[in-house]
Write a protein that holds these residues in place. Structure first.
Motif, mmCIF file in Angstrom:
data_model
loop_
_atom_site.group_PDB
_atom_site.id
_atom_site.type_symbol
_atom_site.label_atom_id
_atom_site.label_comp_id
_atom_site.label_asym_id
_atom_site.label_seq_id
_atom_site.Cartn_x
_atom_site.Cartn_y
_atom_site.Cartn_z
ATOM 1 N N MET A 1 68.899 35.176 16.267
ATOM 2 C CA MET A 1 67.883 35.428 16.079
ATOM 3 C C MET A 1 67.589 35.107 17.836
ATOM 4 N N ASN A 2 67.233 36.630 18.649
ATOM 5 C CA ASN A 2 67.701 36.122 20.062
ATOM 6 C C ASN A 2 66.096 35.619 21.121
ATOM 7 N N LYS A 3 65.164 36.365 20.062
ATOM 8 C CA LYS A 3 64.367 36.436 20.780
ATOM 9 C C LYS A 3 63.273 34.668 21.231
ATOM 10 N N GLN A 7 65.782 31.869 28.707
ATOM 11 C CA GLN A 7 65.999 33.417 29.661
ATOM 12 C C GLN A 7 67.813 33.350 30.031
ATOM 13 N N LEU A 10 70.396 34.363 27.179
ATOM 14 C CA LEU A 10 70.392 35.888 27.412
ATOM 15 C C LEU A 10 70.710 36.557 28.448
ATOM 16 N N GLN A 11 70.795 36.378 29.888
ATOM 17 C CA GLN A 11 71.775 36.302 30.754
ATOM 18 C C GLN A 11 73.283 36.127 30.566
#
Ligand code: SF4
Ligand code: FES
Lengths: 130, 255
Positions: A1-3, A7, A10-11
């Motif tokens: 789950m990316n949420k 950050q 994700l980067q």
């Protein structure tokens, strides 16, 4: 789950190369559609049928046209960019039919396109220098 | 046309094959046939309700609004994702095959597990971010939520999504890789990125510019064909590619 990922993670997964492939794919698609039909018509149909004026593309004229800066751009637009367009389609096509791994396919397809492009452009440069 | 006319027009019997899956009884799914009376006004949802009430109370399916707004009644009709309440049996001849939405895990009969879709929606932060820089009750604050009709028009079409998930069933890339954010989530991200009140584009671009973001899309375009609200997710995703490319260029130059 990316949420839930911070950050920086994700980067880390940013696809910095994809815009390049997609840009080359798009530019190649335009060249494919706009230039190639005309090129095929003149060089592969009208010329062999003898429907062009006799010395429109004789050896001197053709080599002078090709081994020049416009000739270099012509090869880029008619060979290199369409190559990258085709490579992109092949890579995604292989993924669609679940052949190979995308990471490897990417290297093979874009690598092949790059190699052939360097070869084609290199020939033009060699012709310009000789 | 009076209601009476609609109701009695072309009454006939139609044949429905429904893919059943009852995990309590068997791990295998199977086809079950139903014959039922239909007329020109019978929607597929009406037909399923008729089956449930008159023929077979064990059939499970989702619905709520029956007017194409809640997005819960999606099923495959002859292999094409459709809303049950917006699909009319008068448009079908012969055998009509009803299956649960493709590419989602089936829970029971026509009920699928949409958890991954909801995760993808949440991942793109589908809400206004920093839309109001002023503190609450600040008398000097600028008037909030002002938007001109032109600013509204930029994203309006992309705001019509009802989260039905039909586009995910239509998308072969989502079928191959469920981690792909998919048409509706990418469209929703684009919708908020285009909103003049929003300041969250940077955060969303980090999601969009991944392999599982816009770059998994190969522009098949079937999502836009099946969308019951004419949202055109394929257009939104491809505009998202342009935005992601710009975002990357800017990131490169800024180091
Ligand atoms: S974009 Fe269309 S098909 Fe996809 S979830 Fe939204 S309304 Fe349904
Ligand atoms: S029942 Fe709500 S969309 Fe069909």
């Amino acid at each position: 789950m990316n949420k839930h990922k911070p950050q920086h993670e994700l980067q880390h997964k940013q696809a910095f190369d994809e815009p390049l492939w997609w840009g080359l794919f798009s530019a190649g698609g335009v060249c494919f559609a706009v230039l190639l039909p005309a090129v095929i018509l003149f060089i592969a149909v009208l010329l062999p049928l003898g429907l062009l004026p006799a010395n429109a593309l004789n050896y001197e004229r053709a080599s002078a046209l090709l081994f020049s800066v416009p000739g270099f751009l012509f090869v880029g637009a008619v060979i290199c960019l369409p190559l990258f367009h085709a490579a992109h389609r092949l890579r995604h096509g292989l993924f669609d039919i679940s052949v190979g791994s995308d990471a490897l396919n990417k290297k093979l397809m874009y690598g092949g396109a790059a190699l052939l492009s360097v070869f084609a452009l290199g020939l033009v440069i060699a012709g310009m220098l000789s | 046309m009076s209601t009476e006319q609609v109701n009695t027009n072309n009454t006939s019997t139609k044949h429905l094959s429904v893919k059943r899956y009852l995990p309590d009884n068997s791990a295998e799914s199977y086809w079950q046939e139903y014959e039922l009376p239909v007329d020109d006004s019978t929607s597929l949802l009406d037909a399923l309700n008729h089956i449930k009430e008159q023929l077979d109370s064990t059939l499970s399916y989702r619905w709520s609004c029956r007017m194409a707004i809640c997005g819960s009644c999606g099923v495959m009709v002859n292999g094409i994702p459709k809303l049950g309440c917006k699909t009319f049996l008068r448009d079908y001849e012969g055998d009509i095959r009803i299956e649960p939405l493709s590419h989602f895990p089936v829970q029971r009969d026509l009920v699928v597990d949409m958890a991954i879709f909801l995760e993808h929606l949440a991942a793109v932060k589908p809400y206004l971010i920093d839309d109001n820089p002023a503190k609450p009750y600040d008398p000097t604050a600028p008037e909030t939520y002002q938007q001109s009709p032109e600013q509204l028009a930029r994203y309006k079409q992309f705001a019509n999504c009802i989260n039905c998930g039909l586009c995910y069933s239509a998308c072969p890339q989502f079928g191959l890789n469920p981690e792909f954010l998919g048409p509706a989530a990418l469209t929703l991200a684009h919708r908020y990125n285009l909103d003049s009140r929003d300041h969250g584009k940077k955060q969303r671009m980090a999601e969009l510019n991944r392999h599982e973001g816009v770059w998994s899309c190969t522009f098949v375009g079937f999502c836009s064909k099946v969308c019951p609200k004419n949202v055109d997710p394929a257009a939104a995703v491809n505009q998202g590619k342009v935005e992601a490319a710009k975002h990357t260029l800017i990131a490169l130059f800024k180091g």
